[in-house]
Design a protein around this motif. Structure first.
Motif, PDB file in Angstrom:
ATOM      1  N   SER A  70       0.840  -1.207   0.000  1.00  0.00           N
ATOM      2  CA  SER A  70       0.000   0.000   0.000  1.00  0.00           C
ATOM      3  C   SER A  70       0.868   1.246   0.000  1.00  0.00           C
ATOM      4  O   SER A  70       0.612   2.186  -0.753  1.00  0.00           O
ATOM      5  N   VAL A  71       1.891   1.254   0.847  1.00  0.00           N
ATOM      6  CA  VAL A  71       2.793   2.408   0.909  1.00  0.00           C
ATOM      7  C   VAL A  71       3.500   2.580  -0.430  1.00  0.00           C
ATOM      8  O   VAL A  71       3.615   3.690  -0.948  1.00  0.00           O
ATOM      9  N   ALA A  72       3.961   1.473  -1.012  1.00  0.00           N
ATOM     10  CA  ALA A  72       4.660   1.548  -2.304  1.00  0.00           C
ATOM     11  C   ALA A  72       3.726   2.057  -3.402  1.00  0.00           C
ATOM     12  O   ALA A  72       4.137   2.853  -4.253  1.00  0.00           O
ATOM     13  N   GLU A  73       2.468   1.606  -3.379  1.00  0.00           N
ATOM     14  CA  GLU A  73       1.512   2.069  -4.391  1.00  0.00           C
ATOM     15  C   GLU A  73       1.233   3.564  -4.220  1.00  0.00           C
ATOM     16  O   GLU A  73       1.173   4.311  -5.199  1.00  0.00           O
ATOM     17  N   ILE A  74       1.061   3.996  -2.972  1.00  0.00           N
ATOM     18  CA  ILE A  74       0.831   5.423  -2.711  1.00  0.00           C
ATOM     19  C   ILE A  74       2.047   6.224  -3.154  1.00  0.00           C
ATOM     20  O   ILE A  74       1.925   7.256  -3.805  1.00  0.00           O
ATOM     21  N   ALA A  76       4.295   5.408  -5.387  1.00  0.00           N
ATOM     22  CA  ALA A  76       4.386   5.410  -6.858  1.00  0.00           C
ATOM     23  C   ALA A  76       3.388   6.397  -7.453  1.00  0.00           C
ATOM     24  O   ALA A  76       3.727   7.161  -8.361  1.00  0.00           O
ATOM     25  N   ARG A  77       2.170   6.407  -6.928  1.00  0.00           N
ATOM     26  CA  ARG A  77       1.147   7.333  -7.437  1.00  0.00           C
ATOM     27  C   ARG A  77       1.558   8.784  -7.172  1.00  0.00           C
ATOM     28  O   ARG A  77       1.515   9.624  -8.059  1.00  0.00           O
ATOM     29  N   ASP A  78       1.995   9.054  -5.923  1.00  0.00           N
ATOM     30  CA  ASP A  78       2.416  10.414  -5.576  1.00  0.00           C
ATOM     31  C   ASP A  78       3.660  10.818  -6.355  1.00  0.00           C
ATOM     32  O   ASP A  78       3.794  11.969  -6.767  1.00  0.00           O
ATOM     33  N   SER A  79       4.557   9.873  -6.536  1.00  0.00           N
ATOM     34  CA  SER A  79       5.781  10.155  -7.282  1.00  0.00           C
ATOM     35  C   SER A  79       5.454  10.507  -8.728  1.00  0.00           C
ATOM     36  O   SER A  79       6.014  11.452  -9.288  1.00  0.00           O
ATOM     37  N   GLN A  80       4.517   9.772  -9.329  1.00  0.00           N
ATOM     38  CA  GLN A  80       4.115  10.068 -10.711  1.00  0.00           C
ATOM     39  C   GLN A  80       3.448  11.429 -10.776  1.00  0.00           C
ATOM     40  O   GLN A  80       3.706  12.214 -11.679  1.00  0.00           O
ATOM     41  N   SER A  81       2.609  11.716  -9.787  1.00  0.00           N
ATOM     42  CA  SER A  81       1.943  13.019  -9.741  1.00  0.00           C
ATOM     43  C   SER A  81       2.971  14.138  -9.621  1.00  0.00           C
ATOM     44  O   SER A  81       2.884  15.152 -10.309  1.00  0.00           O
ATOM     45  N   LEU A  82       3.955  13.945  -8.743  1.00  0.00           N
ATOM     46  CA  LEU A  82       5.007  14.941  -8.567  1.00  0.00           C
ATOM     47  C   LEU A  82       5.820  15.095  -9.848  1.00  0.00           C
ATOM     48  O   LEU A  82       6.139  16.220 -10.260  1.00  0.00           O
ATOM     49  N   THR A  83       6.135  13.988 -10.502  1.00  0.00           N
ATOM     50  CA  THR A  83       6.877  14.042 -11.772  1.00  0.00           C
ATOM     51  C   THR A  83       6.085  14.822 -12.816  1.00  0.00           C
ATOM     52  O   THR A  83       6.648  15.646 -13.538  1.00  0.00           O
TER      53      THR A  83
END
Length: 143
Positions: A70-74, A76-83
């Motif tokens: 769950s933490v990794a998915e969050i 990854a999602r936040d990282s993509q959003s930030l990117t």
């Protein structure tokens, strides 16, 4: 007692002794097996306890792994959003920063260079010349 009775009685006595010996041997075997059964039962209880503990540990590890996922998915999602946001900011910044903002200023010889330290920078430089004069804008969006 008669003579015939004596051998019969002796035979019965021998048979009784044999049966008693067999009985004693059977009792010893029952006691031995009972001890083995008790040790087996104790071993079975210990094994069941160990299996239950292992099952609890497996459930705990699966829950922890699910939490990590769950933490990794969050992340990854936040990282993509930030990117995505950084890319938008980079494009906006490229649009806003003029190539050579001072080239149109007559009578001044000024040079400028802009290189962000990371993917995007917080500084901004803009030049505007109109009928009223020259406006030079410097900004620092990141602080």
């Amino acid at each position: 007692m008669t003579e015939e009775g004596s051998p019969q009685l002796a035979a019965l006595h021998r048979e009784l002794l044999t049966v008693c010996a067999q009985y004693d041997e059977a009792q010893r075997e029952i006691e031995r097996l009972s001890g083995e059964n008790e040790r087996f039962a104790q071993g079975e209880v210990a094994l069941r306890e160990a299996l239950a503990q292992a099952a609890r540990r497996i459930v705990e590890l699966e829950q922890r792994e699910a939490g990590y996922r769950s933490v990794a998915e969050i992340w990854a999602r936040d990282s993509q959003s930030l990117t995505d946001e950084i890319e938008i900011a980079r494009q906006v910044q490229r649009f806003m920063v003029q190539e050579d903002p001072f080239e149109e200023v007559v009578g001044l010889e000024i040079a400028s260079s802009y290189r962000p330290a990371a993917q995007i920078g917080g500084d901004w430089l803009g030049i505007d010349r109109d009928a009223e004069g020259l406006t030079i804008l410097l900004g620092d969006a990141l602080g």
